[in-house]
Motif scaffolding. Structure first.
Motif, PDB file in Angstrom:
ATOM      1  N   ASN A 197       0.825  -1.209   0.000  1.00  0.00           N
ATOM      2  CA  ASN A 197       0.000   0.000   0.000  1.00  0.00           C
ATOM      3  C   ASN A 197       0.861   1.260   0.000  1.00  0.00           C
ATOM      4  O   ASN A 197       0.545   2.239  -0.684  1.00  0.00           O
ATOM      5  N   ARG A 198       1.938   1.242   0.777  1.00  0.00           N
ATOM      6  CA  ARG A 198       2.811   2.402   0.843  1.00  0.00           C
ATOM      7  C   ARG A 198       3.447   2.689  -0.522  1.00  0.00           C
ATOM      8  O   ARG A 198       3.556   3.851  -0.948  1.00  0.00           O
ATOM      9  N   ILE A 199       3.845   1.636  -1.226  1.00  0.00           N
ATOM     10  CA  ILE A 199       4.435   1.810  -2.558  1.00  0.00           C
ATOM     11  C   ILE A 199       3.421   2.431  -3.513  1.00  0.00           C
ATOM     12  O   ILE A 199       3.708   3.401  -4.228  1.00  0.00           O
ATOM     13  N   VAL A 200       2.204   1.867  -3.537  1.00  0.00           N
ATOM     14  CA  VAL A 200       1.193   2.339  -4.483  1.00  0.00           C
ATOM     15  C   VAL A 200       0.784   3.777  -4.168  1.00  0.00           C
ATOM     16  O   VAL A 200       0.675   4.618  -5.078  1.00  0.00           O
ATOM     17  N   VAL A 201       0.546   4.074  -2.897  1.00  0.00           N
ATOM     18  CA  VAL A 201       0.175   5.441  -2.526  1.00  0.00           C
ATOM     19  C   VAL A 201       1.270   6.425  -2.957  1.00  0.00           C
ATOM     20  O   VAL A 201       0.987   7.500  -3.508  1.00  0.00           O
ATOM     21  N   GLY A 202       2.529   6.054  -2.748  1.00  0.00           N
ATOM     22  CA  GLY A 202       3.635   6.918  -3.157  1.00  0.00           C
ATOM     23  C   GLY A 202       3.675   7.142  -4.657  1.00  0.00           C
ATOM     24  O   GLY A 202       3.918   8.261  -5.132  1.00  0.00           O
ATOM     25  N   LEU A 203       3.416   6.077  -5.426  1.00  0.00           N
ATOM     26  CA  LEU A 203       3.436   6.198  -6.885  1.00  0.00           C
ATOM     27  C   LEU A 203       2.310   7.106  -7.384  1.00  0.00           C
ATOM     28  O   LEU A 203       2.504   7.901  -8.324  1.00  0.00           O
ATOM     29  N   VAL A 204       1.120   6.988  -6.769  1.00  0.00           N
ATOM     30  CA  VAL A 204       0.002   7.841  -7.177  1.00  0.00           C
ATOM     31  C   VAL A 204       0.314   9.298  -6.828  1.00  0.00           C
ATOM     32  O   VAL A 204       0.060  10.214  -7.625  1.00  0.00           O
ATOM     33  N   ARG A 205       0.846   9.520  -5.653  1.00  0.00           N
ATOM     34  CA  ARG A 205       1.183  10.894  -5.252  1.00  0.00           C
ATOM     35  C   ARG A 205       2.189  11.524  -6.205  1.00  0.00           C
ATOM     36  O   ARG A 205       2.112  12.719  -6.504  1.00  0.00           O
ATOM     37  N   GLU A 206       3.125  10.733  -6.698  1.00  0.00           N
ATOM     38  CA  GLU A 206       4.120  11.265  -7.628  1.00  0.00           C
ATOM     39  C   GLU A 206       3.489  11.798  -8.911  1.00  0.00           C
ATOM     40  O   GLU A 206       4.040  12.695  -9.555  1.00  0.00           O
ATOM     41  N   THR A 207       2.345  11.265  -9.287  1.00  0.00           N
ATOM     42  CA  THR A 207       1.670  11.745 -10.495  1.00  0.00           C
ATOM     43  C   THR A 207       0.909  13.035 -10.245  1.00  0.00           C
ATOM     44  O   THR A 207       0.477  13.690 -11.207  1.00  0.00           O
ATOM     45  N   GLY A 208       0.678  13.371  -8.977  1.00  0.00           N
ATOM     46  CA  GLY A 208      -0.104  14.556  -8.646  1.00  0.00           C
ATOM     47  C   GLY A 208      -1.602  14.332  -8.723  1.00  0.00           C
ATOM     48  O   GLY A 208      -2.391  15.268  -8.553  1.00  0.00           O
ATOM     49  N   SER A 209      -2.029  13.109  -8.960  1.00  0.00           N
ATOM     50  CA  SER A 209      -3.456  12.809  -9.097  1.00  0.00           C
ATOM     51  C   SER A 209      -4.078  12.523  -7.731  1.00  0.00           C
ATOM     52  O   SER A 209      -3.414  11.988  -6.835  1.00  0.00           O
ATOM     53  N   ASP A 210      -5.355  12.866  -7.595  1.00  0.00           N
ATOM     54  CA  ASP A 210      -6.063  12.573  -6.350  1.00  0.00           C
ATOM     55  C   ASP A 210      -7.192  11.569  -6.561  1.00  0.00           C
ATOM     56  O   ASP A 210      -8.066  11.408  -5.720  1.00  0.00           O
ATOM     57  N   GLU A 211      -7.173  10.879  -7.713  1.00  0.00           N
ATOM     58  CA  GLU A 211      -8.142   9.810  -7.945  1.00  0.00           C
ATOM     59  C   GLU A 211      -7.549   8.773  -8.892  1.00  0.00           C
ATOM     60  O   GLU A 211      -6.676   9.074  -9.703  1.00  0.00           O
ATOM     61  N   VAL A 212      -8.025   7.529  -8.749  1.00  0.00           N
ATOM     62  CA  VAL A 212      -7.575   6.432  -9.608  1.00  0.00           C
ATOM     63  C   VAL A 212      -8.777   5.596 -10.005  1.00  0.00           C
ATOM     64  O   VAL A 212      -9.801   5.570  -9.303  1.00  0.00           O
ATOM     65  N   VAL A 213      -8.668   4.920 -11.142  1.00  0.00           N
ATOM     66  CA  VAL A 213      -9.662   3.916 -11.523  1.00  0.00           C
ATOM     67  C   VAL A 213      -9.007   2.545 -11.391  1.00  0.00           C
ATOM     68  O   VAL A 213      -7.819   2.391 -11.636  1.00  0.00           O
ATOM     69  N   LYS A 214      -9.810   1.558 -10.988  1.00  0.00           N
ATOM     70  CA  LYS A 214      -9.273   0.226 -10.714  1.00  0.00           C
ATOM     71  C   LYS A 214     -10.048  -0.829 -11.481  1.00  0.00           C
ATOM     72  O   LYS A 214     -11.260  -0.723 -11.653  1.00  0.00           O
ATOM     73  N   VAL A 215      -9.339  -1.844 -11.932  1.00  0.00           N
ATOM     74  CA  VAL A 215      -9.980  -3.028 -12.474  1.00  0.00           C
ATOM     75  C   VAL A 215      -9.803  -4.130 -11.444  1.00  0.00           C
ATOM     76  O   VAL A 215      -8.793  -4.182 -10.746  1.00  0.00           O
ATOM     77  N   LYS A 216     -10.784  -5.003 -11.351  1.00  0.00           N
ATOM     78  CA  LYS A 216     -10.887  -5.979 -10.269  1.00  0.00           C
ATOM     79  C   LYS A 216      -9.555  -6.627  -9.916  1.00  0.00           C
ATOM     80  O   LYS A 216      -8.877  -7.185 -10.762  1.00  0.00           O
ATOM     81  N   SER A 217      -9.223  -6.566  -8.645  1.00  0.00           N
ATOM     82  CA  SER A 217      -7.937  -7.107  -8.180  1.00  0.00           C
ATOM     83  C   SER A 217      -8.098  -7.681  -6.793  1.00  0.00           C
ATOM     84  O   SER A 217      -8.314  -6.950  -5.827  1.00  0.00           O
ATOM     85  N   MET A 218      -8.013  -8.999  -6.679  1.00  0.00           N
ATOM     86  CA  MET A 218      -8.059  -9.635  -5.361  1.00  0.00           C
ATOM     87  C   MET A 218      -6.876  -9.203  -4.515  1.00  0.00           C
ATOM     88  O   MET A 218      -6.980  -9.070  -3.290  1.00  0.00           O
TER      89      MET A 218
END
Length: 489
Positions: free
Chosen positions: A108-129
């Motif tokens: 989670n820490r890795i993914v949150v960091g990667l999203v923050r680097e883009t400057g985006s405050d929203e993401v779309v997701k495709v089903k992921s267990m």
């Protein structure tokens, strides 16, 4: 003993959503009282079973395919570290970036960091267990990042602030009327005259999602299979929403359980025949998306692959238990399980329900004493064997369930009521006199019988035992008494 996959050590909570908060019997009793839930589950699982049986029956070499899938998975487990390193090299050579996450918190820490680097405050997701397992949506929310599920069933679960209860159909516990009410209550700009017709529901979800697809800068996906020698990631789905999520955003972040790797494209061919027939009851998946790294001017221009362990090294260390990592998340074992059909997925607590979840969850996070919620999961089965017959990669789930029951017993730091009962039975059977006395005492159970069955007995231990089962009324005459009378005559 664990098998180290070369991931850095991090002090964190390793569980994510792998553990429930209450024992299975407690949650199951509550689920059994929900007649609407049982009706929804019964209808859905019967429908999926019938579709699966029809398309499997068309394949003359189905058993050979199952054995091929089993062999490929066994080979993968035997050399998993090597294949993961090969996958990392292949993805990196094609412009992707690979990250290694030891547990849910690190992922989670890795993914949150990667999203923050883009400057985006929203993401779309495709089903992921895998992201359900780590609790990624909650982690993103805590960081001020909105995550929108784009799979229809996952969207239903998200809008209703619910949890998935099935691998293939996360909202299997909901019927059409319930889904319509959720859309009317939670989905902005929905037609107030929306009906529960499946097509109308799907169109409402499409209109809701389309705006997000066109504006989202970051997509997050799961993985069905990853090909080590080419670095190819593959996602299969039935709606097409996944393809929108995988191709439109500028940045794509994929979270993958390390067991999802396969060696070559020819190995992938086996699973692309096994998976759709076992999961959706289709000959092939309507949408199969595959990509390798980054292609200039085509699709996301930044690709990150997060390889998630989260207890899988512990499972890999068990020569028998590692079978559980063969699972391709088809849900066939859930659809044939008489326990799952009556209780649903939420009763299992873990994000992985059903027979495979009952062996995978305890192996991933361990069993810590008799009061651990994991200790009850291996008993959530009749050991009928239907799960093994349905499994497309021949995981011997009944054998693993028995193994985990033994692990639950070994985790006891003190004698349980069952232990004491077995010791008492052994003492009674060791002496003819004590056995005869026991027979006379058991006959007193006739006083508690109603309609030929004993359904409750006073006392805390007995109450717990009879709360889940009953027993026939003891006979008026024991075998010894009958034999003695016969000899005298």
């Amino acid at each position: 003993m664990t098998t180290d996959l070369g991931m850095p050590t991090v002090a964190s909570d390793p569980h994510g959503h792998l553990r429930g908060t209450e024992p299975f019997p407690v949650a199951a009793h509550r689920a059994l009282a929900d007649t609407q839930l049982r009706q929804n589950l019964g209808h859905a699982t019967r429908t999926i079973r019938a579709k699966r049986a029809a398309v499997v029956g068309e394949v003359d070499d189905w058993e050979e395919l199952r054995r091929a899938g089993e062999c490929v998975k066994a080979d993968v487990m035997a050399r998993l570290p090597e294949l993961l390193e090969q996958l990392e090299a292949s993805v990196t050579a094609r412009g992707g970036v690979v990250h290694w996450a030891r547990d849910a918190e690190e992922a989670n820490r890795i993914v949150v960091g990667l999203v923050r680097e883009t400057g985006s405050d929203e993401v779309v997701k495709v089903k992921s267990m895998a992201t359900q397992e780590t609790g990624l949506n909650e982690a993103l929310g805590a960081a001020g990042i909105a995550a929108l599920e784009t799979d229809l069933a996952e969207l239903i679960v998200q809008l209703s602030d619910d949890k998935p209860s099935h691998f293939l159909v996360p909202a299997i516990h909901r019927n059409r009327s319930e889904i319509r009410d959720i859309f009317l209550r939670e989905m902005p700009d929905v037609d107030p005259d929306l009906t529960d017709e499946p097509r109308r529901l799907a169109m409402a979800a499409r209109a809701h999602l389309r705006r997000k697809f066109l504006s989202a800068r970051v997509g997050i996906s799961g993985v069905n299979f990853a090909v080590a020698d080419t670095g190819t990631i593959s996602v299969v789905e039935s709606e097409g929403n996944g393809r929108m999520c995988l191709t439109l955003p500028d940045t794509l972040i994929t979270v993958m359980g390390v067991e999802k790797v396969v060696p070559t494209w020819s190995d992938l061919e086996v699973f692309l025949q096994l998976l759709p027939r076992s999961s959706t009851g289709e000959r092939m998946n309507p949408y199969t998306s595959s990509w390798s790294g980054v292609t200039p001017g085509d699709g996301p221009q930044t690709f990150h692959l997060v390889l998630l362990d989260n207890g899988r090294s512990n499972v890999l260390a068990s020569p028998d238990g590692r079978q559980a990592l063969h699972c391709i998340r088809c849900s066939a074992c859930l659809n044939v399980c008489p326990v799952y059909e009556r209780t649903g997925g939420h009763a299992y607590g873990s994000i992985y329900p059903g027979p495979i979840g009952a062996v995978l969850s305890p192996q991933l996070t361990g069993i810590d004493g008799p009061d651990d919620v994991n200790a009850s999961l291996p008993y959530a089965s009749s050991l009928c064997g239907a799960c093994f017959d349905a499994c497309p990669v021949r995981i011997d789930i009944p054998h693993l369930l028995v193994q985990q029951r033994a692990a639950a017993v070994e985790a006891h730091g003190r004698p349980t009521a069952q232990d004491l009962a077995m010791r008492a039975a052994a003492a009674a059977m060791a002496s003819p006199g004590r056995f005869s006395l026991t027979e006379r005492v058991v006959k007193l159970g006739r006083l508690l019988s109603r309609s030929g069955r004993i359904r409750s007995v006073p006392g805390p231990g007995a109450a717990a035992w009879f709360g889940a089962r009953d027993m026939p009324e003891p006979p008026a005459e024991t075998f010894r008494e009958w034999w003695g009378r016969r000899e005298r005559s």
